[in-house]
Design a protein around this motif. Structure first.
Motif, PDB file in Angstrom:
ATOM      1  N   HIS A 191       9.469  -0.331  -7.881  1.00 25.58           N
ATOM      2  CA  HIS A 191       8.239  -0.427  -8.234  1.00 25.58           C
ATOM      3  C   HIS A 191       7.548   0.688  -7.705  1.00 25.58           C
ATOM      4  O   HIS A 191       7.412   0.302  -5.952  1.00 25.58           O
ATOM      5  CB  HIS A 191       7.460  -1.651  -8.170  1.00 25.58           C
ATOM      6  N   HIS A 192       6.872   1.831  -7.901  1.00 24.14           N
ATOM      7  CA  HIS A 192       6.338   2.815  -7.209  1.00 24.14           C
ATOM      8  C   HIS A 192       5.174   2.290  -6.239  1.00 24.14           C
ATOM      9  O   HIS A 192       5.173   2.929  -5.087  1.00 24.14           O
ATOM     10  CB  HIS A 192       5.785   3.835  -8.258  1.00 24.14           C
ATOM     11  N   MET A 193       4.226   1.356  -6.686  1.00 26.51           N
ATOM     12  CA  MET A 193       3.110   1.056  -5.867  1.00 26.51           C
ATOM     13  C   MET A 193       3.886   0.269  -4.562  1.00 26.51           C
ATOM     14  O   MET A 193       3.355  -0.006  -3.574  1.00 26.51           O
ATOM     15  CB  MET A 193       2.180   0.425  -6.576  1.00 26.51           C
ATOM     16  N   ALA A 195       6.471   0.481  -3.332  1.00 27.96           N
ATOM     17  CA  ALA A 195       7.215   1.359  -2.310  1.00 27.96           C
ATOM     18  C   ALA A 195       6.128   1.996  -1.720  1.00 27.96           C
ATOM     19  O   ALA A 195       6.204   2.235  -0.418  1.00 27.96           O
ATOM     20  CB  ALA A 195       7.866   2.416  -3.275  1.00 27.96           C
ATOM     21  N   HIS A 196       5.017   2.375  -2.115  1.00 34.92           N
ATOM     22  CA  HIS A 196       3.994   2.814  -1.319  1.00 34.92           C
ATOM     23  C   HIS A 196       3.585   1.855  -0.137  1.00 34.92           C
ATOM     24  O   HIS A 196       3.631   2.303   1.243  1.00 34.92           O
ATOM     25  CB  HIS A 196       2.533   3.308  -2.073  1.00 34.92           C
ATOM     26  N   ALA A 197       3.496   0.636  -0.565  1.00 34.97           N
ATOM     27  CA  ALA A 197       3.207  -0.473   0.450  1.00 34.97           C
ATOM     28  C   ALA A 197       4.261  -0.605   1.588  1.00 34.97           C
ATOM     29  O   ALA A 197       3.920  -0.736   2.850  1.00 34.97           O
ATOM     30  CB  ALA A 197       2.826  -1.808  -0.322  1.00 34.97           C
ATOM     31  N   ILE A 216      -3.756   4.102  -2.388  1.00 36.04           N
ATOM     32  CA  ILE A 216      -4.760   4.984  -3.135  1.00 36.04           C
ATOM     33  C   ILE A 216      -4.009   6.263  -3.493  1.00 36.04           C
ATOM     34  O   ILE A 216      -3.450   6.822  -2.513  1.00 36.04           O
ATOM     35  CB  ILE A 216      -6.064   5.438  -2.038  1.00 36.04           C
ATOM     36  N   SER A 217      -4.024   6.576  -4.682  1.00 37.23           N
ATOM     37  CA  SER A 217      -3.264   7.770  -5.137  1.00 37.23           C
ATOM     38  C   SER A 217      -3.843   8.476  -6.124  1.00 37.23           C
ATOM     39  O   SER A 217      -5.103   8.279  -6.471  1.00 37.23           O
ATOM     40  CB  SER A 217      -1.676   7.315  -5.418  1.00 37.23           C
ATOM     41  N   GLY A 218      -3.024   9.212  -6.959  1.00 40.52           N
ATOM     42  CA  GLY A 218      -3.819   9.979  -7.988  1.00 40.52           C
ATOM     43  C   GLY A 218      -4.031   9.020  -9.180  1.00 40.52           C
ATOM     44  O   GLY A 218      -5.138   9.315  -9.959  1.00 40.52           O
ATOM     45  N   THR A 399       2.229  10.592   0.734  1.00 34.63           N
ATOM     46  CA  THR A 399       2.229  11.137  -0.643  1.00 34.63           C
ATOM     47  C   THR A 399       3.830  10.714  -1.272  1.00 34.63           C
ATOM     48  O   THR A 399       4.540  10.425  -0.413  1.00 34.63           O
ATOM     49  CB  THR A 399       2.221  12.690  -0.438  1.00 34.63           C
ATOM     50  N   ASP A 400       3.867  10.950  -2.414  1.00 40.31           N
ATOM     51  CA  ASP A 400       5.383  10.432  -3.163  1.00 40.31           C
ATOM     52  C   ASP A 400       6.238  11.344  -2.551  1.00 40.31           C
ATOM     53  O   ASP A 400       6.404  12.538  -2.053  1.00 40.31           O
ATOM     54  CB  ASP A 400       5.223  11.032  -4.688  1.00 40.31           C
ATOM     55  N   ASN A 401       7.273  10.188  -2.066  1.00 42.91           N
ATOM     56  CA  ASN A 401       8.487  10.580  -1.375  1.00 42.91           C
ATOM     57  C   ASN A 401       9.852   9.830  -1.794  1.00 42.91           C
ATOM     58  O   ASN A 401       9.520   8.717  -2.436  1.00 42.91           O
ATOM     59  CB  ASN A 401       8.325  10.690  -0.026  1.00 42.91           C
TER      60      ASN A 401
HETATM   61 ZN    ZN Z   1       2.133   7.614  -5.599  1.00 49.87          ZN
END
Ligand code: ZN
Ligand code: KG4
Length: 475
Positions: A191-193, A195-197, A216-218, A399-401
């Motif tokens: 899950h992309h979010m 992953a951000h966390a 917080i992203s685009g 940022t996305d990575n």
């Molecule tokens: Zn993102």
């Protein structure tokens, strides 16, 4: 983090990819079972005593589950030997990375579509898909080369399956399945979010569950209470646009250089401006909840730009000093109010979170917009009031990575949440499990938004509800 001497227990597994009905589940399962046998014979993880016995126990349901007996392994050797490739293509960056179970980043590559973004002022899905397709093989190859590894030396492949743009997600998932299938590797759906966390736990080894996180992203503005891996409560979300979208449009309308995306350009120009000079109103002040709205602020910015006769076609570098000044004032005033909205919501979220999980000690701020230094400084003041600690990953991990995807793969792999290797070649009509709109957690009942604008239709069940359902089914 589990100490090196402690034991890691691996509970029952569940398949993240296969929790949704698929018409050919039985035949595909037989195929997978054969593959699994092959996989187990090779026992690429045998030295780690990783549990390799999976018993398909539910042919009758639409979901495929695998259960393991609980086996303890030494987390030290397990973490050191685990090497995961992460692939990310949910939006406009094609990214991959290889990360070791102990958090060591062996390599990472990001191919950005910033030029396309600058040219069209936003992400056009079809063009983004083509751009991903053109570079995905090279990005993954470069990632392997930089790490000095071949696919054979990987333990698993992790890939973002949502939320994001379907066309773009498909490119990453296809590639991940090709690698995993050809080299007999398990695959982890990410899950992309989440992953951000979770990348914050790679950076800050002391960061334990539960914690509060602002993502917080685009495309997203989320306040989430992370109780445990796979268990999240959504305290707030945006009822319209995310803050990153507001930064990007502000940059575009101010005629800024979008080649590094709009956010950094606005942040930079804001440093020259007077943040009190343009009176924008803070969104949703009358709503005492943790939801966000940035559509109205965007409109306020647009009107302010129009009333000052700023011409976005004139690049900032060619603007007169007076013109530059008024652009900087708008950038600074926008940023101040956009962040005041974050601050107000975060304060309330901390109070709610402390009621639900009194032991929280951290606020994790992540996602592309969390690279912004002004935001970090303002939110640091908020958490200090409550004696909490702010954790922000470094900008290249905000940022996305691919690192965040590989790391989230590792976290899930450790507790047995992964799929067996897919077939070497998917049939042409294969239905990929992509989840373009996929909530992370269940909504906090007391914080439910009354807004009729909040889009709830046609979303997948949340990650949290899937994990919970899978646990219940295995009891
Ligand atoms: Zn993102
Ligand atoms: O997480 P991310 O890389 O991609 C998405 O998942 O959306 O976030 C991209 C967003 C863009 O809107 C970009 O303008 C914003 O993050 N961003 C920033 C900054 N750096 C990136 N916004 C404000 N200040 C920054 N320094």
């Amino acid at each position: 983090m589990v100490s090196s001497s402690s034991l890691l227990t691996l509970p029952s597994t569940f398949s993240r990819l296969n929790l949704f009905p698929k018409s050919s589940i039985l035949s595909s399962f037989t195929f997978k079972a054969l593959n699994l046998l092959k996989f187990h014979k090779q026992q690429r993880l045998r030295p780690l005593n990783y549990p390799l016995l999976y018993f398909p126990h539910s042919f009758s349901s639409s979901a495929t589950h695998f259960s393991t007996s609980t086996i303890s392994v030494s987390s030290k050797s397990f973490d050191d030997d685990l090497v995961v490739l992460g692939i990310e293509t949910s939006c406009d960056d094609t990214a991959a990375a290889i990360v070791r179970g102990n958090g060591e980043i062996l390599s990472q590559v990001v191919s950005s579509q910033a030029d396309l973004l600058a040219r069209y002022g936003g992400v056009a899905p079809k063009m983004a898909e083509e751009a991903h397709s053109q570079v995905i093989d090279q990005v993954v190859q470069d990632t392997l080369d930089k790490a000095g590894l071949t696919e054979k030396e990987l333990s698993a492949v992790a890939v973002t399956i949502g939320p994001g743009l379907s066309l773009c997600l498909r490119v990453g998932v296809q590639k991940a399945r090709r690698v995993a299938g050809s080299f007999n590797l398990p695959i982890i759906s990410v899950h992309h979010m989440e992953a951000h966390a979770l990348v914050a736990r790679l950076v800050e080894k002391e960061l334990q569950f539960p914690f509060l996180t602002l993502l917080i992203s685009g495309g997203h503005n989320l306040l989430v209470l992370a109780h445990d891996l796979g268990h999240y409560t959504q305290l707030g979300t945006t009822i319209d646009d995310a803050i990153g979208e507001a930064f990007d449009k502000t940059a575009k309308w101010l005629g800024l250089d979008m080649r590094k995306s709009g956010g950094p350009a606005v942040e930079q120009l804001a440093q020259e401006g007077d943040a009190e000079s343009v009176r924008f109103s803070i969104p949703m002040k009358q709503h005492k909840d943790c939801n966000f709205s940035y559509a109205g602020l965007k409109t306020q910015v647009k009107l302010a730009i129009a009333s000052r006769n700023i011409d976005a076609k004139v690049p900032l570098s060619c603007a007169s000093s007076q013109d530059r000044c008024s652009r900087a004032d708008i950038a600074a005033s926008f940023q101040r109010v956009a962040v005041l909205h974050l601050e107000e919501r975060c304060e309330r979220a901390v109070e709610w979170a402390l009621k639900i999980e009194p032991s929280i000690k951290h606020l994790v701020v992540s996602g592309g917009v969390a690279s912004n230094l002004y935001i970090r400084a303002q939110l640091d003041k908020v958490v200090n009031k409550y004696s909490l600690q702010l954790v922000c990953p470094p900008p290249n991990l905000c940022t996305d990575n691919g690192v965040m995807v590989a790391w989230t793969g590792i976290e899930n792999f450790r507790v047995g949440r992964y799929d067996p290797p897919p077939p070497a070649n998917d049939p042409e009509d294969f239905m990929y499990d992509l989840r373009p709109r996929w909530p992370l957690g269940e909504e906090y009942a007391e914080g439910r938004s009354e807004s009729p604008y909040l889009r709830r239709a046609r979303v997948h069940p949340s990650l949290t509800s899937l994990v919970r359902a899978s646990h219940q089914q295995q009891r």
